[in-house]
Design a protein around this motif. Sequence first.
Motif, PDB file in Angstrom:
ATOM      1  N   PRO A  46      43.943 -30.647   8.820  1.00 16.41           N
ATOM      2  CA  PRO A  46      42.982 -29.962   7.925  1.00 16.41           C
ATOM      3  C   PRO A  46      41.607 -30.607   7.984  1.00 16.41           C
ATOM      4  N   GLN A  47      40.579 -29.766   8.016  1.00 16.52           N
ATOM      5  CA  GLN A  47      39.191 -30.211   8.049  1.00 16.52           C
ATOM      6  C   GLN A  47      38.527 -29.935   6.697  1.00 16.52           C
ATOM      7  N   TRP A  48      37.259 -30.397   6.579  1.00 16.47           N
ATOM      8  CA  TRP A  48      36.569 -30.272   5.296  1.00 16.47           C
ATOM      9  C   TRP A  48      36.298 -28.813   4.937  1.00 16.47           C
ATOM     10  N   HIS A  49      36.157 -27.945   5.947  1.00 20.30           N
ATOM     11  CA  HIS A  49      35.867 -26.533   5.640  1.00 20.30           C
ATOM     12  C   HIS A  49      37.122 -25.774   5.219  1.00 20.30           C
ATOM     13  N   ASP A  50      38.268 -26.431   5.149  1.00 17.56           N
ATOM     14  CA  ASP A  50      39.505 -25.778   4.702  1.00 17.56           C
ATOM     15  C   ASP A  50      39.797 -26.046   3.229  1.00 17.56           C
ATOM     16  N   ILE A  51      38.770 -26.411   2.460  1.00 13.16           N
ATOM     17  CA  ILE A  51      39.015 -26.795   1.069  1.00 13.16           C
ATOM     18  C   ILE A  51      39.548 -25.626   0.235  1.00 13.16           C
ATOM     19  N   TRP A  52      39.144 -24.405   0.559  1.00 10.85           N
ATOM     20  CA  TRP A  52      39.632 -23.233  -0.166  1.00 10.85           C
ATOM     21  C   TRP A  52      40.388 -22.290   0.767  1.00 10.85           C
ATOM     22  N   THR A  53      41.027 -22.863   1.761  1.00  9.40           N
ATOM     23  CA  THR A  53      41.809 -22.081   2.724  1.00  9.40           C
ATOM     24  C   THR A  53      43.281 -22.126   2.342  1.00  9.40           C
ATOM     25  N   ARG A  54      43.938 -20.995   2.414  1.00 10.92           N
ATOM     26  CA  ARG A  54      45.356 -20.905   2.094  1.00 10.92           C
ATOM     27  C   ARG A  54      46.116 -20.339   3.298  1.00 10.92           C
ATOM     28  N   MET A  55      47.248 -20.967   3.590  1.00 12.01           N
ATOM     29  CA  MET A  55      48.115 -20.506   4.669  1.00 12.01           C
ATOM     30  C   MET A  55      49.375 -19.908   4.046  1.00 12.01           C
ATOM     31  N   ASP A  71      62.751 -27.012   4.299  1.00 13.18           N
ATOM     32  CA  ASP A  71      61.777 -27.927   4.883  1.00 13.18           C
ATOM     33  C   ASP A  71      62.023 -28.226   6.355  1.00 13.18           C
ATOM     34  N   SER A  72      63.212 -28.008   6.856  1.00 11.55           N
ATOM     35  CA  SER A  72      63.517 -28.360   8.240  1.00 11.55           C
ATOM     36  C   SER A  72      64.579 -27.414   8.788  1.00 11.55           C
ATOM     37  N   GLU A  73      64.768 -27.487  10.108  1.00 10.06           N
ATOM     38  CA  GLU A  73      65.762 -26.633  10.741  1.00 10.06           C
ATOM     39  C   GLU A  73      67.179 -27.020  10.353  1.00 10.06           C
ATOM     40  N   GLU A  74      67.406 -28.318  10.095  1.00 12.03           N
ATOM     41  CA  GLU A  74      68.748 -28.754   9.742  1.00 12.03           C
ATOM     42  C   GLU A  74      69.224 -28.127   8.439  1.00 12.03           C
ATOM     43  N   LYS A  75      68.301 -27.883   7.509  1.00 14.06           N
ATOM     44  CA  LYS A  75      68.673 -27.336   6.211  1.00 14.06           C
ATOM     45  C   LYS A  75      68.900 -25.837   6.246  1.00 14.06           C
ATOM     46  N   LEU A  76      68.585 -25.194   7.380  1.00 13.10           N
ATOM     47  CA  LEU A  76      68.802 -23.756   7.465  1.00 13.10           C
ATOM     48  C   LEU A  76      70.284 -23.404   7.425  1.00 13.10           C
ATOM     49  N   GLU A  77      71.112 -24.263   8.015  1.00 16.57           N
ATOM     50  CA  GLU A  77      72.544 -23.997   8.065  1.00 16.57           C
ATOM     51  C   GLU A  77      73.294 -24.606   6.895  1.00 16.57           C
ATOM     52  N   GLU A  78      72.618 -25.464   6.103  1.00 16.71           N
ATOM     53  CA  GLU A  78      73.293 -26.112   4.993  1.00 16.71           C
ATOM     54  C   GLU A  78      73.471 -25.130   3.846  1.00 16.71           C
ATOM     55  N   SER A  79      74.560 -25.271   3.125  1.00 13.58           N
ATOM     56  CA  SER A  79      74.826 -24.442   1.941  1.00 13.58           C
ATOM     57  C   SER A  79      75.490 -25.322   0.896  1.00 13.58           C
ATOM     58  N   ASP A  95      58.645  -7.390  -0.273  1.00 14.15           N
ATOM     59  CA  ASP A  95      57.334  -7.935   0.072  1.00 14.15           C
ATOM     60  C   ASP A  95      57.260  -9.354  -0.501  1.00 14.15           C
ATOM     61  N   THR A  96      57.491 -10.345   0.327  1.00  8.37           N
ATOM     62  CA  THR A  96      57.573 -11.732  -0.110  1.00  8.37           C
ATOM     63  C   THR A  96      56.469 -12.536   0.555  1.00  8.37           C
ATOM     64  N   ILE A  97      55.835 -13.416  -0.224  1.00 10.47           N
ATOM     65  CA  ILE A  97      54.786 -14.297   0.290  1.00 10.47           C
ATOM     66  C   ILE A  97      55.211 -15.734   0.024  1.00 10.47           C
ATOM     67  N   ILE A  98      55.222 -16.556   1.064  1.00 10.98           N
ATOM     68  CA  ILE A  98      55.597 -17.969   0.976  1.00 10.98           C
ATOM     69  C   ILE A  98      54.368 -18.810   1.277  1.00 10.98           C
ATOM     70  N   GLU A  99      54.062 -19.744   0.369  1.00 11.99           N
ATOM     71  CA  GLU A  99      52.919 -20.633   0.550  1.00 11.99           C
ATOM     72  C   GLU A  99      53.302 -21.772   1.498  1.00 11.99           C
ATOM     73  N   VAL A 100      52.401 -22.080   2.417  1.00 13.31           N
ATOM     74  CA  VAL A 100      52.603 -23.153   3.385  1.00 13.31           C
ATOM     75  C   VAL A 100      51.567 -24.236   3.122  1.00 13.31           C
ATOM     76  N   ASP A 101      52.028 -25.453   2.901  1.00 12.83           N
ATOM     77  CA  ASP A 101      51.125 -26.574   2.672  1.00 12.83           C
ATOM     78  C   ASP A 101      50.411 -26.933   3.972  1.00 12.83           C
ATOM     79  N   LEU A 102      49.097 -27.160   3.874  1.00 14.85           N
ATOM     80  CA  LEU A 102      48.329 -27.502   5.065  1.00 14.85           C
ATOM     81  C   LEU A 102      48.744 -28.838   5.659  1.00 14.85           C
ATOM     82  N   TYR A 103      49.366 -29.709   4.848  1.00 11.08           N
ATOM     83  CA  TYR A 103      49.766 -31.032   5.321  1.00 11.08           C
ATOM     84  C   TYR A 103      51.245 -31.087   5.729  1.00 11.08           C
ATOM     85  N   SER A 104      51.979 -29.982   5.579  1.00 19.25           N
ATOM     86  CA  SER A 104      53.399 -30.007   5.931  1.00 19.25           C
ATOM     87  C   SER A 104      53.565 -29.963   7.444  1.00 19.25           C
TER      88      SER A 104
END
Length: 354
Positions: A46-55, A71-79, A95-104
């Motif tokens: 992330p750069q300084w111009h991404d202060i109000w950017t949402r992914m 959070d990871s591929e390993e947890k996709l199969e876990e139940s 219609d689902t929207i999932i927020e993605v952290d810029l630092y993830s």
Amino acid sequence: LVCVAEPLPSALRCADARESVIALREGQAYHHSVSHHFCYTNTRVPQWHDIWTRMQIRVNSSRMIRVTQVDSEEKLEESSVWNIVFSFLKEKLNDTIIEVDLYSNKTCLKVELLEAGTTYCVTLFRRFDPKLFLVFFLGLLLFFCGDMLSRSELFYYSAGISFGLLASLLILVYVMSKVMPKKSPVYLLLVGGWSFSLYLLQLIFKNLREICRSYWRYLLGYLLLVGLVSFGVCYRYGPLENERSINLLSWALQLLGLLLMYSGIQIHPIALALVVIAICTKNLECPMRWAFALYRRVQSARLGPTPPRLLTEEEYQIQGKVETSRALEELRNYCRSPDFSAWAVVSRIQSPKR
């Protein structure tokens, strides 16, 4: 290597599981008609111009589906038991929207189809979000105007009515949990208490447009009823008058403003720097004023006393008339006052007639 060492059916299943994890890329749409797993690997710093950017990752479908984020591929199969419980509580949307952290580093999700013949589209995009700017501006306003707002009657009644509207659902669920029999199966949903209430609030806000369009009469009646009750409670207790209570409200508003400022900026170092600058700007007002007064005193001491300006003849006459008229008017008012003793004053005058 582990997959190759296993028998052929297990290896095929492993290969299918690996192929079902699809790597997402920005700006690219993925259309599917079967359940799949998706992952996004973040390689951009992330750069300084991404202060109000949402992914965000948006999933559109023709029918209802269930989307789960991990959070990871390993947890996709876990139940686990909790995942099964939360799967019943989670709403099923098309219609689902999932927020993605810029630092993830990696964000994964799995899409489960509930009906056959359902098609869906998964899109990952990055955009400027004006809501983040509004959150930051609201926090800035609360931090610098918290002192004034804590003493405002308009803010007191507005905040009281708004809090009553939001808390009414929580109170309703709490009353239901007290009245409902302990052995009722619905009581299991109320074990979470406030967590379940917050989930209901989130569900209502996500479907607010549909509620306003279909049930606007009931919604209007609910808002009027709860608003009047909240106004009556606020009017009964009245605005804050105790100075300590006002200070507590002011500090709470300023703290809330700092939290909104920090959450309204996506770049954490920049958010922390702006919070520190805001605190210094607000608390260094008096020291700056003292430093400026000290500077002016040092300058005047170094330059020496400035000689007073002499009056001109015209200014001297005007000032004499004005001051004489003012002094005579003050003397007349004093002589007319009940505290004035005429005999005591006349006895001390050498020429009473004059």
